[in-house]
Write a protein that holds these residues in place. Structure first.
Motif, PDB file in Angstrom:
ATOM      1  N   CYS A   1      -8.145 -42.734  -6.447  1.00  0.00           N
ATOM      2  CA  CYS A   1      -9.730 -42.492  -6.694  1.00  0.00           C
ATOM      3  C   CYS A   1      -9.770 -43.033  -8.161  1.00  0.00           C
ATOM      4  N   LYS A   2     -10.612 -44.244  -8.354  1.00  0.00           N
ATOM      5  CA  LYS A   2     -11.212 -44.151  -9.619  1.00  0.00           C
ATOM      6  C   LYS A   2     -12.551 -44.302  -9.938  1.00  0.00           C
ATOM      7  N   LEU A   3     -13.359 -43.558 -10.892  1.00  0.00           N
ATOM      8  CA  LEU A   3     -14.553 -43.482 -10.886  1.00  0.00           C
ATOM      9  C   LEU A   3     -14.828 -44.619 -12.440  1.00  0.00           C
ATOM     10  N   ALA A   4     -16.228 -44.774 -11.717  1.00  0.00           N
ATOM     11  CA  ALA A   4     -16.486 -46.539 -11.995  1.00  0.00           C
ATOM     12  C   ALA A   4     -16.965 -45.851 -14.075  1.00  0.00           C
ATOM     13  N   GLU A   5     -16.761 -46.441 -15.176  1.00  0.00           N
ATOM     14  CA  GLU A   5     -17.549 -45.923 -16.145  1.00  0.00           C
ATOM     15  C   GLU A   5     -18.865 -45.370 -16.151  1.00  0.00           C
ATOM     16  N   ASN A   6     -19.377 -44.620 -16.210  1.00  0.00           N
ATOM     17  CA  ASN A   6     -21.073 -44.086 -17.261  1.00  0.00           C
ATOM     18  C   ASN A   6     -21.612 -43.901 -15.386  1.00  0.00           C
ATOM     19  N   GLN A   7     -20.789 -44.003 -14.203  1.00  0.00           N
ATOM     20  CA  GLN A   7     -21.189 -43.412 -13.258  1.00  0.00           C
ATOM     21  C   GLN A   7     -22.234 -42.341 -13.049  1.00  0.00           C
ATOM     22  N   ARG A   8     -22.909 -42.474 -12.527  1.00  0.00           N
ATOM     23  CA  ARG A   8     -24.049 -41.340 -12.703  1.00  0.00           C
ATOM     24  C   ARG A   8     -23.723 -40.615 -10.898  1.00  0.00           C
ATOM     25  N   TYR A   9     -24.255 -39.628 -10.557  1.00  0.00           N
ATOM     26  CA  TYR A   9     -24.028 -38.768  -9.626  1.00  0.00           C
ATOM     27  C   TYR A   9     -25.642 -38.788  -9.108  1.00  0.00           C
ATOM     28  N   LEU A  10     -26.374 -38.942  -8.733  1.00  0.00           N
ATOM     29  CA  LEU A  10     -27.418 -38.762  -8.069  1.00  0.00           C
ATOM     30  C   LEU A  10     -28.451 -37.998  -7.052  1.00  0.00           C
ATOM     31  N   TYR A  11     -26.831 -37.246  -6.464  1.00  0.00           N
ATOM     32  CA  TYR A  11     -27.739 -36.283  -5.822  1.00  0.00           C
ATOM     33  C   TYR A  11     -27.026 -34.514  -5.948  1.00  0.00           C
ATOM     34  N   LYS A  12     -28.565 -33.814  -5.267  1.00  0.00           N
ATOM     35  CA  LYS A  12     -28.054 -32.898  -5.989  1.00  0.00           C
ATOM     36  C   LYS A  12     -27.059 -31.843  -5.378  1.00  0.00           C
ATOM     37  N   LEU A  13     -26.387 -31.002  -6.534  1.00  0.00           N
ATOM     38  CA  LEU A  13     -25.092 -29.971  -5.543  1.00  0.00           C
ATOM     39  C   LEU A  13     -25.662 -29.357  -5.091  1.00  0.00           C
ATOM     40  N   GLY A  14     -24.561 -28.599  -3.825  1.00  0.00           N
ATOM     41  CA  GLY A  14     -25.092 -27.776  -2.816  1.00  0.00           C
ATOM     42  C   GLY A  14     -24.910 -25.722  -3.929  1.00  0.00           C
ATOM     43  N   GLU A  15     -25.446 -25.626  -2.513  1.00  0.00           N
ATOM     44  CA  GLU A  15     -25.169 -23.995  -3.203  1.00  0.00           C
ATOM     45  C   GLU A  15     -23.787 -23.739  -4.164  1.00  0.00           C
TER      46      GLU A  15
END
Length: 105
Positions: free
Chosen positions: A13-27
């Protein structure tokens, strides 16, 4: 993955630089994040020291074979406290030092 029960090894797994996570975190994720964020610095440092002790670098044969030594003591640096921003609202000036938080009530 978007499909359930499909897992990839972390090494692939590799994350692209400046990648945003657009989803709400779970409880549970939100709860864990808040618990971590409010941990007092002294407790956080105690946990770091505990884990450093578990690594036992002094007896690591691989580090010794490369002639490496790791100093486990905390580094102290000079710092300064920045002045609070001056915030002006319609109701008047606001000083976040009074309550320690940005409470706009």
């Amino acid at each position: 993955m978007t499909k359930k029960n499909i897992f990839l090894p972390m090494e692939l797994c590799k994350l692209a630089e400046n990648q945003r996570y657009l989803y709400k975190l779970g409880e549970r994720q939100t709860s864990n994040m808040i618990k971590f964020a409010v941990t007092p610095p002294s407790e956080r440092w105690a946990a770091v020291e505990h884990r450093l002790g578990m690594l036992d670098w002094k007896n690591d044969k691989y580090l010794h074979s490369f002639g490496l030594q790791i100093d486990p003591t905390q580094v102290k640096v000079k710092g300064r406290l920045l002045p609070n921003p001056k915030v002006q609202f319609a109701s008047g000036p606001f000083d976040p030092r009074t309550s320690g938080r940005w409470d706009l009530k």
